[in-house]
Design a protein around this motif. Structure first.
Motif, PDB file in Angstrom:
ATOM      1  N   PRO A 254       8.480   6.348  -9.739  1.00  0.00           N
ATOM      2  CA  PRO A 254       9.084   5.730  -8.550  1.00  0.00           C
ATOM      3  C   PRO A 254       8.129   4.699  -7.956  1.00  0.00           C
ATOM      4  CG  PRO A 254       9.112   8.130  -8.400  1.00  0.00           C
ATOM      5  CD  PRO A 254       8.242   7.782  -9.559  1.00  0.00           C
TER       6      PRO A 254
ATOM      7  N   THR B 297       6.340   0.284  -2.420  1.00  0.00           N
ATOM      8  CA  THR B 297       5.836  -1.081  -2.283  1.00  0.00           C
ATOM      9  C   THR B 297       4.533  -1.285  -3.063  1.00  0.00           C
ATOM     10  OG1 THR B 297       4.634  -0.506  -0.261  1.00  0.00           O
ATOM     11  CG2 THR B 297       6.865  -1.382   0.009  1.00  0.00           C
TER      12      THR B 297
ATOM     13  N   THR C  54       1.522   0.084  -2.648  1.00  0.00           N
ATOM     14  CA  THR C  54       0.289  -0.024  -1.861  1.00  0.00           C
ATOM     15  C   THR C  54      -0.639   1.169  -2.018  1.00  0.00           C
ATOM     16  OG1 THR C  54       1.259   0.967   0.106  1.00  0.00           O
ATOM     17  CG2 THR C  54       1.422  -1.426  -0.095  1.00  0.00           C
TER      18      THR C  54
HETATM   19  C1  LIG Z   1      -4.917  -1.808   3.225  1.00  0.00           C
HETATM   20  C2  LIG Z   1      -4.359  -0.398   3.095  1.00  0.00           C
HETATM   21  C3  LIG Z   1      -4.542   0.507   4.129  1.00  0.00           C
HETATM   22  C4  LIG Z   1      -4.037   1.801   4.038  1.00  0.00           C
HETATM   23  N1  LIG Z   1      -4.230   2.661   5.083  1.00  0.00           N
HETATM   24  C5  LIG Z   1      -3.702   3.894   5.038  1.00  0.00           C
HETATM   25  C6  LIG Z   1      -3.845   4.788   6.128  1.00  0.00           C
HETATM   26  O1  LIG Z   1      -4.433   4.462   7.149  1.00  0.00           O
HETATM   27  N2  LIG Z   1      -3.281   6.032   6.031  1.00  0.00           N
HETATM   28  C7  LIG Z   1      -2.605   6.424   4.922  1.00  0.00           C
HETATM   29  O2  LIG Z   1      -2.103   7.554   4.898  1.00  0.00           O
HETATM   30  N3  LIG Z   1      -2.468   5.591   3.851  1.00  0.00           N
HETATM   31  C8  LIG Z   1      -2.994   4.354   3.888  1.00  0.00           C
HETATM   32  N4  LIG Z   1      -2.868   3.505   2.823  1.00  0.00           N
HETATM   33  C9  LIG Z   1      -2.188   3.985   1.620  1.00  0.00           C
HETATM   34  C10 LIG Z   1      -0.763   3.468   1.551  1.00  0.00           C
HETATM   35  O3  LIG Z   1      -0.285   3.125   2.790  1.00  0.00           O
HETATM   36  C11 LIG Z   1       0.094   4.550   0.996  1.00  0.00           C
HETATM   37  O4  LIG Z   1      -0.369   4.813  -0.276  1.00  0.00           O
HETATM   38  C12 LIG Z   1       1.530   4.088   1.017  1.00  0.00           C
HETATM   39  O5  LIG Z   1       2.167   4.771   2.031  1.00  0.00           O
HETATM   40  C13 LIG Z   1       2.227   4.255  -0.291  1.00  0.00           C
HETATM   41  O6  LIG Z   1       3.569   3.784  -0.126  1.00  0.00           O
HETATM   42  P1  LIG Z   1       4.245   2.860  -1.196  1.00  0.00           P
HETATM   43  O7  LIG Z   1       5.687   2.775  -0.844  1.00  0.00           O
HETATM   44  O8  LIG Z   1       3.523   1.554  -1.371  1.00  0.00           O
HETATM   45  O9  LIG Z   1       4.090   3.762  -2.503  1.00  0.00           O
HETATM   46  P2  LIG Z   1       3.717   3.312  -3.935  1.00  0.00           P
HETATM   47  O10 LIG Z   1       2.321   2.778  -3.981  1.00  0.00           O
HETATM   48  O11 LIG Z   1       4.805   2.439  -4.462  1.00  0.00           O
HETATM   49  O12 LIG Z   1       3.774   4.732  -4.663  1.00  0.00           O
HETATM   50  C14 LIG Z   1       2.811   5.730  -4.345  1.00  0.00           C
HETATM   51  C15 LIG Z   1       3.116   6.985  -5.161  1.00  0.00           C
HETATM   52  O13 LIG Z   1       4.310   7.600  -4.649  1.00  0.00           O
HETATM   53  C16 LIG Z   1       5.307   7.642  -5.657  1.00  0.00           C
HETATM   54  N5  LIG Z   1       6.568   7.299  -4.997  1.00  0.00           N
HETATM   55  C17 LIG Z   1       6.877   6.126  -4.373  1.00  0.00           C
HETATM   56  N6  LIG Z   1       8.114   6.190  -3.870  1.00  0.00           N
HETATM   57  C18 LIG Z   1       8.591   7.441  -4.154  1.00  0.00           C
HETATM   58  C19 LIG Z   1       9.808   8.114  -3.914  1.00  0.00           C
HETATM   59  N7  LIG Z   1      10.807   7.527  -3.222  1.00  0.00           N
HETATM   60  N8  LIG Z   1       9.947   9.368  -4.352  1.00  0.00           N
HETATM   61  C20 LIG Z   1       8.950   9.981  -5.028  1.00  0.00           C
HETATM   62  N9  LIG Z   1       7.764   9.393  -5.309  1.00  0.00           N
HETATM   63  C21 LIG Z   1       7.594   8.151  -4.874  1.00  0.00           C
HETATM   64  C22 LIG Z   1       4.884   6.629  -6.699  1.00  0.00           C
HETATM   65  O14 LIG Z   1       5.373   6.921  -7.999  1.00  0.00           O
HETATM   66  C23 LIG Z   1       3.391   6.730  -6.643  1.00  0.00           C
HETATM   67  O15 LIG Z   1       2.952   7.859  -7.370  1.00  0.00           O
HETATM   68  C24 LIG Z   1      -3.342   2.195   2.871  1.00  0.00           C
HETATM   69  C25 LIG Z   1      -3.151   1.267   1.837  1.00  0.00           C
HETATM   70  C26 LIG Z   1      -3.641  -0.012   1.933  1.00  0.00           C
HETATM   71  C27 LIG Z   1      -3.398  -0.990   0.795  1.00  0.00           C
END
Ligand SMILES: Cc1cc2nc3c(=O)[nH]c(=O)nc-3n(C[C@H](O)[C@H](O)[C@H](O)COP(=O)(O)OP(=O)(O)OC[C@H]3O[C@@H](n4cnc5c(N)ncnc54)[C@H](O)[C@@H]3O)c2cc1C
Length: 157
Positions: free
Chosen positions: A79, A82, A84
């Motif tokens: 999955p 975004t 991140t």
């Molecule tokens: C600059 C920066 C600052 C950050 N600061 C913080 C912070 O302060 N606190 C914090 O907690 N995190 C922080 N993060 C981490 C980031 O915010 C999290 O990792 C983010 O919430 C992941 O969301 P995403 O949608 O981008 O997931 P992705 O990166 O797309 O996926 C992350 C994981 O989740 C799985 N996944 C995604 N969507 C689903 C779904 N619908 N169902 C099941 N599995 C799924 C993916 O397969 C993958 O394994 C930071 C990241 C960055 C780049």
């Protein structure tokens, strides 16, 4: 930086799964290298391990079909929200299909009294906050929450 050979990858199974997915999803199944690499993990020091394809479902039924097909062929699914995450989570070291959920971006329910909401998986923080602003609520990143989601009552300005 490109695809690296992955243990357990089964090219025949991948081809069969992609053929079925292409028949169902048409141009919502993308196999170009540029798009596949964008869906591997690019915000981490881990080397990029691109999936074999990226598919863009629009609803729950689409997701179910994708998972059914991939499960039948023993092809991994990843999955993608975004992209991140910082620990290589969206990489596909064994190949497989990235499921990009960006088109499933509806906010289904907001329960201000409980400080929670029900959203589709493609809803972003910014999009949610645009929706919540008028209710005096916002969703913030909480470094200590370890992935848990909280709505914080506060000044949305
Ligand atoms: C600059 C920066 C600052 C950050 N600061 C913080 C912070 O302060 N606190 C914090 O907690 N995190 C922080 N993060 C981490 C980031 O915010 C999290 O990792 C983010 O919430 C992941 O969301 P995403 O949608 O981008 O997931 P992705 O990166 O797309 O996926 C992350 C994981 O989740 C799985 N996944 C995604 N969507 C689903 C779904 N619908 N169902 C099941 N599995 C799924 C993916 O397969 C993958 O394994 C930071 C990241 C960055 C780049």
């Amino acid at each position: 930086m490109l695809d690296r050979p992955a243990k357990g990858r089964n090219p025949g199974a991948v081809s069969a799964a992609l053929a079925e997915l292409a028949a169902l999803f048409g141009n919502r199944l993308v196999t170009s290298l540029a798009v596949r690499e964008q869906h591997a993990n690019i915000t981490t020091w881990h080397p990029v391990a691109a999936p074999d394809a990226v598919v863009f479902p629009q609803n729950t039924n689409d997701v179910q079909e994708i998972v059914r097909i991939c499960a039948r062929h023993c092809v991994p699914v990843i999955p993608f929200g975004t992209g991140t995450s910082l620990e290589g989570h969206t990489n596909a070291p064994f190949g497989g299909v990235s499921i990009d959920l960006k088109d499933m971006n509806r906010i289904l329910e907001v329960h201000p009294e409980d400080f929670d909401c029900v959203v589709q998986p493609g809803v972003t923080r910014k999009r949610l906050n645009d929706e919540l602003r008028d209710q005096g609520l916002f969703f913030t990143v909480d470094p200590g929450a370890d992935g848990e989601l909280w709505l914080i009552l506060g000044d949305a300005a």
